[in-house]
Motif scaffolding. Structure first.
Motif, PDB file in Angstrom:
ATOM      1  N   ARG A  49       9.858  -8.632 -45.625  1.00 50.98           N
ATOM      2  CA  ARG A  49       9.628  -9.887 -46.348  1.00 50.98           C
ATOM      3  C   ARG A  49       8.759 -10.821 -45.524  1.00 50.98           C
ATOM      4  N   LEU A  81      17.592 -12.010 -62.312  1.00 56.41           N
ATOM      5  CA  LEU A  81      17.789 -12.063 -60.858  1.00 56.41           C
ATOM      6  C   LEU A  81      18.777 -11.001 -60.386  1.00 56.41           C
ATOM      7  N   ALA A  84      16.966  -7.728 -60.408  1.00 54.21           N
ATOM      8  CA  ALA A  84      15.968  -7.611 -59.348  1.00 54.21           C
ATOM      9  C   ALA A  84      16.593  -7.512 -57.960  1.00 54.21           C
ATOM     10  N   VAL A  85      17.716  -8.163 -57.762  1.00 55.16           N
ATOM     11  CA  VAL A  85      18.319  -8.225 -56.430  1.00 55.16           C
ATOM     12  C   VAL A  85      19.352  -7.130 -56.195  1.00 55.16           C
ATOM     13  N   LEU A  86      20.076  -6.726 -57.228  1.00 58.97           N
ATOM     14  CA  LEU A  86      21.158  -5.763 -57.028  1.00 58.97           C
ATOM     15  C   LEU A  86      20.917  -4.418 -57.689  1.00 58.97           C
ATOM     16  N   HIS A 172      16.459  -3.091 -48.810  1.00 61.21           N
ATOM     17  CA  HIS A 172      15.817  -3.336 -50.099  1.00 61.21           C
ATOM     18  C   HIS A 172      16.443  -4.538 -50.798  1.00 61.21           C
ATOM     19  N   VAL A 173      17.770  -4.647 -50.752  1.00 64.85           N
ATOM     20  CA  VAL A 173      18.448  -5.797 -51.361  1.00 64.85           C
ATOM     21  C   VAL A 173      18.041  -7.082 -50.650  1.00 64.85           C
ATOM     22  N   ASN A 176      14.397  -8.062 -51.649  1.00 67.65           N
ATOM     23  CA  ASN A 176      14.323  -8.611 -53.002  1.00 67.65           C
ATOM     24  C   ASN A 176      15.054  -9.942 -53.122  1.00 67.65           C
ATOM     25  N   ALA A 177      16.179 -10.084 -52.427  1.00 66.78           N
ATOM     26  CA  ALA A 177      16.956 -11.331 -52.510  1.00 66.78           C
ATOM     27  C   ALA A 177      16.170 -12.507 -51.933  1.00 66.78           C
ATOM     28  N   ALA A 180      13.476 -13.390 -54.425  1.00 66.52           N
ATOM     29  CA  ALA A 180      14.035 -14.124 -55.565  1.00 66.52           C
ATOM     30  C   ALA A 180      14.368 -15.566 -55.187  1.00 66.52           C
ATOM     31  N   ALA A 181      14.936 -15.743 -53.994  1.00 68.18           N
ATOM     32  CA  ALA A 181      15.276 -17.090 -53.533  1.00 68.18           C
ATOM     33  C   ALA A 181      14.007 -17.943 -53.391  1.00 68.18           C
TER      34      ALA A 181
END
Length: 185
Positions: A49, A81, A84-86, A172-173, A176-177, A180-181
Motif C-alpha cells: 500500500r 466495502l 472489497a476488504v473481506l 491482501h486484507v 485493501n482495507a 478503502a479507508a
C-alpha cells in the motif's frame, strides 16, 4: 459484482479440492498458522500500500453515483466495502495463491522447488494482474497495476516461503482495507 467475480473463483477452488480428494483447507494451504504469518502479512500489506500511495495516491470516494435514499446508499456502501476488504481478498487468495500457484508449482516441481515456486509466483501474479487490468477496462490506472503487482508478488512469495496461505490473506486484507479507508477519508 462481488458475487459475480468471486463465485467462479471459489467454485474452481472447491472443485479442485473435491477432484484431488483433499480437504479444502489442505488443498489450498490453509493448514497451520504462525505468529510470523501475522507479522509478515502486515508487513507485505503495508509495504504494498505504501508503494502505491507514493507512486499513485488513492483519490476519489466510495460509491460513485449511487441513487436512492440515504439508508440505501449507506447499505450499498457497507456491502461494497465488506466485499472489497473481506470477501474479495479471501476468495482471490484461495484461488490465485492457494489453487493456481500451488498447482503450477507442483506441476513443475521437477525444475526444482525454488525454480518451480518462483515460476508459479510469477505466473499467478501475471494472471492476477491481468484479470484486474481487464476489469478496469480500456484505461488501467498506474496505481491499480502497481498495486496488483505488489500484492501478487508479495502474497505469492509469502505463500511460497511459508507454505501457508495465512500471511497472504492478511497482506491482501490489509492492503485493501487501507485503500478503502483512504477512499472514505
Amino acid at each position: 459484482d462481488v458475487v459475480l467475480v468471486s463465485a467462479p473463483l471459489l467454485i474452481a477452488v472447491v472443485v479442485a479440492a473435491r477432484v484431488t480428494g483433499d480437504r479444502l483447507a489442505a488443498a489450498v494451504g490453509l493448514r497451520g498458522f504462525s505468529w510470523i504469518d501475522v507479522v509478515a502479512g502486515l508487513g507485505v500489506g503495508l509495504a504494498a500500500r505504501g508503494l502505491v500511495e507514493v507512486v499513485a495516491p488513492t483519490a476519489g470516494g466510495v460509491g460513485g453515483a449511487m441513487l436512492g435514499d440515504a439508508s440505501d446508499v449507506m447499505a450499498a456502501t457497507i456491502v461494497a466495502l465488506a466485499g472489497a476488504v473481506l470477501v474479495t481478498p479471501v476468495v482471490e487468495e484461495l484461488f490465485f495463491r492457494g489453487l493456481l500457484q500451488r498447482a503450477l508449482g507442483d506441476a513443475i516441481a521437477d525444475a526444482g522447488k525454488w525454480v518451480g515456486g518462483v515460476v508459479a509466483v510469477l505466473f499467478a501474479t501475471a494472471i492476477f494482474t491481468g484479470l484486474h487490468a481487464l476489469a478496469a477496462g480500456e484505461f488501467v490506472p498506474v496505481g491499480l497495476l502497481l498495486g496488483t503487482l505488489a500484492v501478487g508478488l508479495g502474497c505469492g512469495f509469502l505463500t511460497l516461503l511459508t507454505g501457508r496461505l495465512a500471511g497472504a490473506l492478511i497482506a491482501h486484507v490489509v492492503f485493501n482495507a487501507i485503500g478503502a479507508a483512504l477512499l472514505i477519508w
